[in-house]
Design a protein around this motif. Structure first.
Motif, mmCIF file in Angstrom:
data_model
loop_
_atom_site.group_PDB
_atom_site.id
_atom_site.type_symbol
_atom_site.label_atom_id
_atom_site.label_comp_id
_atom_site.label_asym_id
_atom_site.label_seq_id
_atom_site.Cartn_x
_atom_site.Cartn_y
_atom_site.Cartn_z
ATOM 1 N N UNK A 168 -42.029 -30.370 -69.656
ATOM 2 C CA UNK A 168 -42.215 -31.060 -68.378
ATOM 3 C C UNK A 168 -43.265 -32.167 -68.458
ATOM 4 N N UNK A 169 -44.289 -31.969 -69.280
ATOM 5 C CA UNK A 169 -45.395 -32.912 -69.266
ATOM 6 C C UNK A 169 -46.190 -32.749 -67.973
ATOM 7 N N UNK A 170 -47.228 -33.564 -67.827
ATOM 8 C CA UNK A 170 -48.067 -33.482 -66.625
ATOM 9 C C UNK A 170 -48.849 -34.782 -66.502
ATOM 10 N N UNK A 171 -48.667 -35.482 -65.416
ATOM 11 C CA UNK A 171 -49.395 -36.739 -65.212
ATOM 12 C C UNK A 171 -49.153 -37.702 -66.356
ATOM 13 N N UNK A 172 -50.245 -38.129 -67.020
ATOM 14 C CA UNK A 172 -50.089 -39.050 -68.138
ATOM 15 C C UNK A 172 -49.907 -38.335 -69.482
ATOM 16 N N UNK A 173 -49.736 -37.021 -69.445
ATOM 17 C CA UNK A 173 -49.448 -36.263 -70.667
ATOM 18 C C UNK A 173 -47.930 -36.150 -70.786
ATOM 19 N N UNK A 174 -47.405 -36.759 -71.832
ATOM 20 C CA UNK A 174 -45.956 -36.793 -72.026
ATOM 21 C C UNK A 174 -45.411 -35.399 -72.344
ATOM 22 N N UNK A 175 -44.118 -35.178 -72.100
ATOM 23 C CA UNK A 175 -43.501 -33.905 -72.485
ATOM 24 C C UNK A 175 -43.704 -33.622 -73.974
ATOM 25 N N UNK A 176 -43.770 -32.340 -74.303
ATOM 26 C CA UNK A 176 -43.891 -31.876 -75.694
ATOM 27 C C UNK A 176 -45.109 -32.451 -76.410
ATOM 28 N N UNK A 177 -46.238 -32.485 -75.710
ATOM 29 C CA UNK A 177 -47.468 -33.009 -76.285
ATOM 30 C C UNK A 177 -48.435 -31.864 -76.584
ATOM 31 N N UNK A 178 -48.802 -31.693 -77.859
ATOM 32 C CA UNK A 178 -49.820 -30.686 -78.183
ATOM 33 C C UNK A 178 -51.185 -31.183 -77.718
ATOM 34 N N UNK A 179 -52.062 -30.252 -77.391
ATOM 35 C CA UNK A 179 -53.374 -30.608 -76.845
ATOM 36 C C UNK A 179 -54.502 -30.007 -77.680
ATOM 37 N N UNK A 180 -55.653 -30.651 -77.600
ATOM 38 C CA UNK A 180 -56.853 -30.177 -78.270
ATOM 39 C C UNK A 180 -57.945 -30.105 -77.207
ATOM 40 N N UNK A 181 -58.565 -28.937 -77.084
ATOM 41 C CA UNK A 181 -59.643 -28.773 -76.112
ATOM 42 C C UNK A 181 -60.923 -28.356 -76.817
ATOM 43 N N UNK A 182 -61.981 -29.092 -76.534
ATOM 44 C CA UNK A 182 -63.308 -28.654 -76.924
ATOM 45 C C UNK A 182 -63.837 -27.863 -75.733
ATOM 46 N N UNK A 183 -64.175 -26.601 -75.960
ATOM 47 C CA UNK A 183 -64.528 -25.683 -74.884
ATOM 48 C C UNK A 183 -65.935 -25.121 -75.061
ATOM 49 N N UNK A 184 -66.641 -24.991 -73.953
ATOM 50 C CA UNK A 184 -67.903 -24.262 -73.926
ATOM 51 C C UNK A 184 -67.806 -23.263 -72.788
ATOM 52 N N UNK A 185 -67.619 -21.996 -73.145
ATOM 53 C CA UNK A 185 -67.548 -20.929 -72.144
ATOM 54 C C UNK A 185 -68.979 -20.603 -71.742
ATOM 55 N N UNK A 186 -69.309 -20.977 -70.527
ATOM 56 C CA UNK A 186 -70.682 -20.820 -70.048
ATOM 57 C C UNK A 186 -71.100 -19.350 -70.097
ATOM 58 N N UNK A 187 -72.360 -19.122 -70.441
ATOM 59 C CA UNK A 187 -72.852 -17.736 -70.472
ATOM 60 C C UNK A 187 -72.651 -17.067 -69.119
ATOM 61 N N UNK A 188 -72.314 -15.794 -69.170
ATOM 62 C CA UNK A 188 -72.122 -15.024 -67.952
ATOM 63 C C UNK A 188 -73.479 -14.752 -67.330
#
Length: 183
Positions: free
Chosen positions: A154-174
């Protein structure tokens, strides 16, 4: 010459119709995994720990481990800072104002702060939640998410269909300092 070109197009159309959807998905996943590996090499990404899930196509690279041993549980309210990128290194979204300004996607109408959501209830893409489930509170990770676990066909907004993604994540301390009110 036109007859040969049309004939070739017709043959290719028939052959592509003979390829099953699961074979197409396998080919796509294979390409995405190669793109992830190329990205890791080109950007010289190294971490304190790496986990690959070849069957699913995920790659997780921990930049920092908190070693708290405390992972988010379903229905936990969590907060996570993130930078979302495409495999061409284009940043498409972030919760961090300085990053948004640096890459030219700053929106003055937006409130830049960690994303706060209920974990494991389907409020974010499957791959994002899955990556978070691998982390301890306080960890920093780069998660490589195949398109099937992102926005898929389906894609989403400016992300085309069938697009792999890379996320840099920082899970904030609980926040464990919340105390019961005294009587």
């Amino acid at each position: 010459m036109k007859r040969i070109s049309l004939g070739l197009v017709f043959i290719l159309a028939i052959l592509s119709a003979c390829v099953s959807e699961s074979e197409n998905a396998e080919v796509m996943l294979s390409r995405e995994k190669m793109a992830f590996e190329a990205y890791i090499e080109a950007n010289q990404i190294e971490g304190v720990r790496v986990e690959r899930e070849p069957a699913l196509g995920f790659i997780f690279i921990w930049l920092e481990e908190s070693n708290t041993g405390v992972k988010p549980e379903p229905l936990d309210t969590i907060e996570v800072d993130y930078i979302g990128r495409l495999v061409d290194n284009l940043v498409f979204d972030t919760s961090i104002e300085s990053v948004a300004r640096e890459v030219g996607i700053f929106n003055p109408q937006r409130n830049y702060q960690p994303l706060k959501y209920l974990h494991d209830v389907g409020s974010v893409i499957i791959g994002f939640d899955y990556a978070i489930s691998k982390m301890d509170f306080g960890d920093k990770m780069i998660a490589f998410i195949p398109s099937i676990y992102a926005y898929g066909r389906a894609g989403q907004g400016n992300i085309r269909p069938n697009t792999p993604l890379i996320f840099e994540l920082h899970l904030m301390p609980k926040d464990i300092d919340e105390e019961e009110p005294e009587d």
